[in-house]
Design a protein around this motif. Structure first.
Motif, PDB file in Angstrom:
ATOM      1  N   VAL A 136       0.856  -1.197  -0.161  1.00  0.00           N
ATOM      2  CA  VAL A 136       0.025   0.006  -0.148  1.00  0.00           C
ATOM      3  C   VAL A 136       0.886   1.106  -0.037  1.00  0.00           C
ATOM      4  N   VAL A 137       0.574   2.256  -0.856  1.00  0.00           N
ATOM      5  CA  VAL A 137       1.404   3.744  -0.948  1.00  0.00           C
ATOM      6  C   VAL A 137       0.569   4.451  -0.464  1.00  0.00           C
ATOM      7  N   THR A 138       0.762   5.456   0.249  1.00  0.00           N
ATOM      8  CA  THR A 138      -0.064   6.405   1.055  1.00  0.00           C
ATOM      9  C   THR A 138       0.897   7.768   1.094  1.00  0.00           C
ATOM     10  N   ASN A 139       0.223   8.956   1.245  1.00  0.00           N
ATOM     11  CA  ASN A 139       0.886  10.110   1.597  1.00  0.00           C
ATOM     12  C   ASN A 139       1.808  10.738   0.461  1.00  0.00           C
ATOM     13  N   PHE A 140       1.412  10.296  -0.959  1.00  0.00           N
ATOM     14  CA  PHE A 140       2.238  10.614  -2.020  1.00  0.00           C
ATOM     15  C   PHE A 140       2.114  12.037  -2.370  1.00  0.00           C
ATOM     16  N   MET A 141       3.282  12.626  -2.432  1.00  0.00           N
ATOM     17  CA  MET A 141       3.722  13.844  -2.683  1.00  0.00           C
ATOM     18  C   MET A 141       4.808  13.896  -3.721  1.00  0.00           C
ATOM     19  N   SER A 142       4.823  14.980  -4.644  1.00  0.00           N
ATOM     20  CA  SER A 142       6.024  15.082  -5.695  1.00  0.00           C
ATOM     21  C   SER A 142       5.932  16.581  -6.062  1.00  0.00           C
ATOM     22  N   SER A 143       7.106  16.797  -6.619  1.00  0.00           N
ATOM     23  CA  SER A 143       7.485  17.905  -7.339  1.00  0.00           C
ATOM     24  C   SER A 143       6.794  18.106  -8.562  1.00  0.00           C
ATOM     25  N   SER A 144       6.611  19.386  -9.158  1.00  0.00           N
ATOM     26  CA  SER A 144       5.908  19.693 -10.284  1.00  0.00           C
ATOM     27  C   SER A 144       6.686  19.115 -11.452  1.00  0.00           C
ATOM     28  N   ASP A 145       7.859  18.819 -11.389  1.00  0.00           N
ATOM     29  CA  ASP A 145       8.619  18.148 -12.412  1.00  0.00           C
ATOM     30  C   ASP A 145       9.016  16.579 -12.457  1.00  0.00           C
ATOM     31  N   PHE A 146       8.286  16.194 -11.562  1.00  0.00           N
ATOM     32  CA  PHE A 146       8.531  14.919 -11.307  1.00  0.00           C
ATOM     33  C   PHE A 146       8.151  13.919 -12.523  1.00  0.00           C
ATOM     34  N   ASN A 147       8.863  13.089 -12.829  1.00  0.00           N
ATOM     35  CA  ASN A 147       8.382  12.227 -13.869  1.00  0.00           C
ATOM     36  C   ASN A 147       9.368  10.868 -13.749  1.00  0.00           C
ATOM     37  N   CYS A 148       8.758   9.824 -14.536  1.00  0.00           N
ATOM     38  CA  CYS A 148       9.613   8.474 -14.181  1.00  0.00           C
ATOM     39  C   CYS A 148       9.003   7.321 -15.490  1.00  0.00           C
ATOM     40  N   ARG A 149       9.773   6.630 -15.526  1.00  0.00           N
ATOM     41  CA  ARG A 149       9.447   5.550 -16.423  1.00  0.00           C
ATOM     42  C   ARG A 149       9.018   4.330 -15.285  1.00  0.00           C
ATOM     43  N   GLN A 150       8.275   3.512 -15.992  1.00  0.00           N
ATOM     44  CA  GLN A 150       7.640   2.313 -15.447  1.00  0.00           C
ATOM     45  C   GLN A 150       7.531   1.136 -16.112  1.00  0.00           C
ATOM     46  N   ILE A 151       7.819  -0.080 -15.624  1.00  0.00           N
ATOM     47  CA  ILE A 151       7.394  -1.450 -16.078  1.00  0.00           C
ATOM     48  C   ILE A 151       6.435  -1.953 -15.308  1.00  0.00           C
ATOM     49  N   TRP A 152       5.265  -2.328 -15.675  1.00  0.00           N
ATOM     50  CA  TRP A 152       4.231  -3.018 -14.817  1.00  0.00           C
ATOM     51  C   TRP A 152       4.162  -4.643 -15.424  1.00  0.00           C
ATOM     52  N   PHE A 153       4.156  -5.592 -14.319  1.00  0.00           N
ATOM     53  CA  PHE A 153       3.806  -6.904 -14.646  1.00  0.00           C
ATOM     54  C   PHE A 153       3.058  -7.238 -13.731  1.00  0.00           C
ATOM     55  N   SER A 154       2.208  -8.266 -14.214  1.00  0.00           N
ATOM     56  CA  SER A 154       1.464  -9.068 -13.224  1.00  0.00           C
ATOM     57  C   SER A 154       2.211 -10.141 -12.751  1.00  0.00           C
ATOM     58  N   ARG A 155       1.678 -10.869 -11.518  1.00  0.00           N
ATOM     59  CA  ARG A 155       2.485 -12.062 -11.082  1.00  0.00           C
ATOM     60  C   ARG A 155       2.397 -13.317 -12.107  1.00  0.00           C
ATOM     61  N   GLY A 156       1.301 -13.351 -12.839  1.00  0.00           N
ATOM     62  CA  GLY A 156       1.183 -14.569 -13.831  1.00  0.00           C
ATOM     63  C   GLY A 156       2.177 -13.996 -14.946  1.00  0.00           C
ATOM     64  N   GLU A 157       2.418 -12.876 -15.348  1.00  0.00           N
ATOM     65  CA  GLU A 157       3.174 -12.573 -16.314  1.00  0.00           C
ATOM     66  C   GLU A 157       4.708 -12.609 -16.060  1.00  0.00           C
ATOM     67  N   LEU A 158       5.032 -12.475 -14.685  1.00  0.00           N
ATOM     68  CA  LEU A 158       6.344 -12.701 -14.317  1.00  0.00           C
ATOM     69  C   LEU A 158       6.980 -14.048 -14.156  1.00  0.00           C
ATOM     70  N   TRP A 159       6.004 -15.108 -14.410  1.00  0.00           N
ATOM     71  CA  TRP A 159       6.463 -16.389 -14.619  1.00  0.00           C
ATOM     72  C   TRP A 159       6.852 -16.628 -16.043  1.00  0.00           C
ATOM     73  N   ASN A 160       6.036 -15.921 -17.031  1.00  0.00           N
ATOM     74  CA  ASN A 160       6.443 -15.726 -18.421  1.00  0.00           C
ATOM     75  C   ASN A 160       7.653 -15.274 -18.601  1.00  0.00           C
ATOM     76  N   ILE A 161       7.710 -14.059 -17.979  1.00  0.00           N
ATOM     77  CA  ILE A 161       9.279 -13.257 -18.144  1.00  0.00           C
ATOM     78  C   ILE A 161      10.345 -14.078 -17.525  1.00  0.00           C
ATOM     79  N   ASN A 162      10.261 -14.811 -16.550  1.00  0.00           N
ATOM     80  CA  ASN A 162      11.116 -15.640 -16.013  1.00  0.00           C
ATOM     81  C   ASN A 162      11.806 -16.814 -16.865  1.00  0.00           C
ATOM     82  N   LYS A 163      11.006 -17.196 -17.500  1.00  0.00           N
ATOM     83  CA  LYS A 163      11.546 -18.299 -18.475  1.00  0.00           C
ATOM     84  C   LYS A 163      12.715 -17.763 -19.138  1.00  0.00           C
ATOM     85  N   TYR A 164      12.980 -16.658 -19.219  1.00  0.00           N
ATOM     86  CA  TYR A 164      14.130 -16.254 -20.028  1.00  0.00           C
ATOM     87  C   TYR A 164      15.488 -15.974 -19.166  1.00  0.00           C
ATOM     88  N   GLY A 165      15.296 -16.034 -17.716  1.00  0.00           N
ATOM     89  CA  GLY A 165      16.493 -15.636 -16.913  1.00  0.00           C
ATOM     90  C   GLY A 165      16.122 -16.227 -15.837  1.00  0.00           C
TER      91      GLY A 165
END
Length: 291
Positions: free
Chosen positions: A77-106
Motif C-alpha cells: 500500500v502506498v500512502t501520503n504521495f507527494m511530488s515536485s511539479s517536474d516529477f517524472n518516471c519510467r515504469q514497467i508493470w507486470f502481473s504475477r502471472g506474467e512474471l512467470w512468463n518473463i522468468n522463463k528467459y532468466g
C-alpha cells in the motif's frame, strides 16, 4: 480513506503486450493520484527521470530522486504521495502471472524477494542509467513494432534481461552495504578494545562501554562474538587482571590503594576478586611474583 486499486493507464506513451494489462511499459508517468493506493496483482519497476517524490510504502517512507530505481511489489500500500511539479518516471508493470512468463528467459530468484521488499530502492550510477536507457529504448521500439512472428517472446526476453540487470544493480548495493556494515562493526570492535585498554581495569561493566559506543549491551556482545569470537566481559576481565598484576608485581601500592585506583568498593572486595580469578590472595600473588 478508501484504498484505491491503481491500474496502468492508456496513452501514446503507454505500451502493452497485446491488449491486456499483464505487461505494460510507460515512458512518461508523472504523478500518482491522491489517497491510499494498492496494486492487487502487479509489481512495478520505477526509474525516476526528473524531480522528486515522497510516499509511504507499507509504512516505510520512500524518497525518489533523479536516477533512483524503485521496485513496488504487489499487495503493498502506498500512502501520503507527494511530488515536485517536474516529477517524472519510467515504469514497467507486470502481473504475477506474467512474471512467470518473463522468468522463463532468466533467473529472477525468489530468494531475492525478502531483501527487495525491505530495500526497494537503489540509486543508479551514470553507467547504470545509460545501460538501462539503452534497454528501455530498445524495449519500447520493439513493443511498437508487433510484426515479428516471435514478438511476445522477444519482448519478454528483453524485459527479463533488463530486470536481471536491475537485480544485479540492487544486489551490488546489498554487497556494498554489507561491506560498509562489516567495516563499521570492525571499527566499533576496535574502539571497544581501545576504551577497555584505556580504562586500565577501572571500568568493568559492559553497559558502561556500550553507553560510550552508543549501542546496546546486547549488540556489543553480538558484535564482539562475530568479530573477535570473544564476549565483552572476557576482554574486560583480561585487561582488568593485567592491570591488577602490574600493580601487584611492579609497584608498592597497598591493597587499599590498588582497590581505590581500580574503583573496587573496598579492599575486601578486591581481595575476593583476585582470589577468584588468579587463584590466590593479592598478598600471595605479590610474594610469588614480585621482583
Amino acid at each position: 480513506m478508501e484504498i484505491h486499486d491503481l491500474k496502468p493507464r492508456s496513452g501514446s506513451d503507454t505500451l502493452r503486450l497485446g491488449d491486456s494489462d499483464e505487461l505494460v511499459v510507460m515512458e512518461n508517468f508523472g504523478s500518482l493520484p491522491q489517497g491510499e493506493i494498492r496494486l492487487e496483482d502487479h509489481g512495478i519497476v520505477v526509474i525516476c527521470t526528473d524531480g522528486m517524490a515522497q510516499f509511504d510504502y507499507d509504512g516505510q517512507q520512500i524518497q525518489l530522486h533523479k536516477n533512483d530505481l524503485y521496485l513496488y511489489m504487489s499487495h503493498s500500500v502506498v500512502t501520503n504521495f507527494m511530488s515536485s511539479s517536474d516529477f517524472n518516471c519510467r515504469q514497467i508493470w507486470f502481473s504475477r502471472g506474467e512474471l512467470w512468463n518473463i522468468n522463463k528467459y532468466g533467473e529472477i530468484s525468489l530468494s531475492d524477494l525478502p531483501y527487495l521488499k525491505q530495500h526497494p530502492k537503489v540509486h543508479l550510477s551514470d553507467d547504470d542509467v545509460s545501460l538501462l536507457d539503452d534497454y528501455f529504448q530498445l524495449l519500447c521500439r520493439r513493443m511498437r513494432d508487433q510484426s515479428p512472428m516471435l514478438y511476445s517472446d522477444i519482448v519478454r526476453s528483453l524485459v527479463s534481461t533488463m530486470m536481471l540487470e536491475m537485480l544485479c544493480m540492487m544486489r551490488r548495493q546489498e554487497a556494498e552495504n554489507t561491506v560498509a556494515t562489516s567495516l563499521h562493526r570492525q571499527r566499533l570492535a576496535n574502539e571497544f578494545m581501545r576504551l577497555v585498554e584505556q580504562s586500565d581495569g577501572r571500568i568493568r561493566r559492559v553497559d558502561d562501554y556500550a553507553s560510550q559506543l552508543n549501542v546496546t549491551p546486547k549488540y556489543l556482545s553480538t558484535l564482539l562474538k562475530e568479530t573477535m569470537s570473544r564476549r565483552p566481559s572476557e576482554m574486560i576481565k583480561l585487561f582488568t587482571l593485567k592491570a591488577i598484576e602490574r600493580r601487584l608485581r611492579f609497584t608498592d601500592m597497598t591493597m587499599q590503594e590498588i582497590a581505590n585506583d581500580l574503583n573496587f568498593p573496598n579492599a575486601s572486595f578486591f581481595g575476593k576478586y583476585v582470589k577468584e580469578h588468579l587463584g590466590m590472595t593479592p598478598l600471595e600473588y605479590r610474594k610469588k611474583f614480585q621482583k
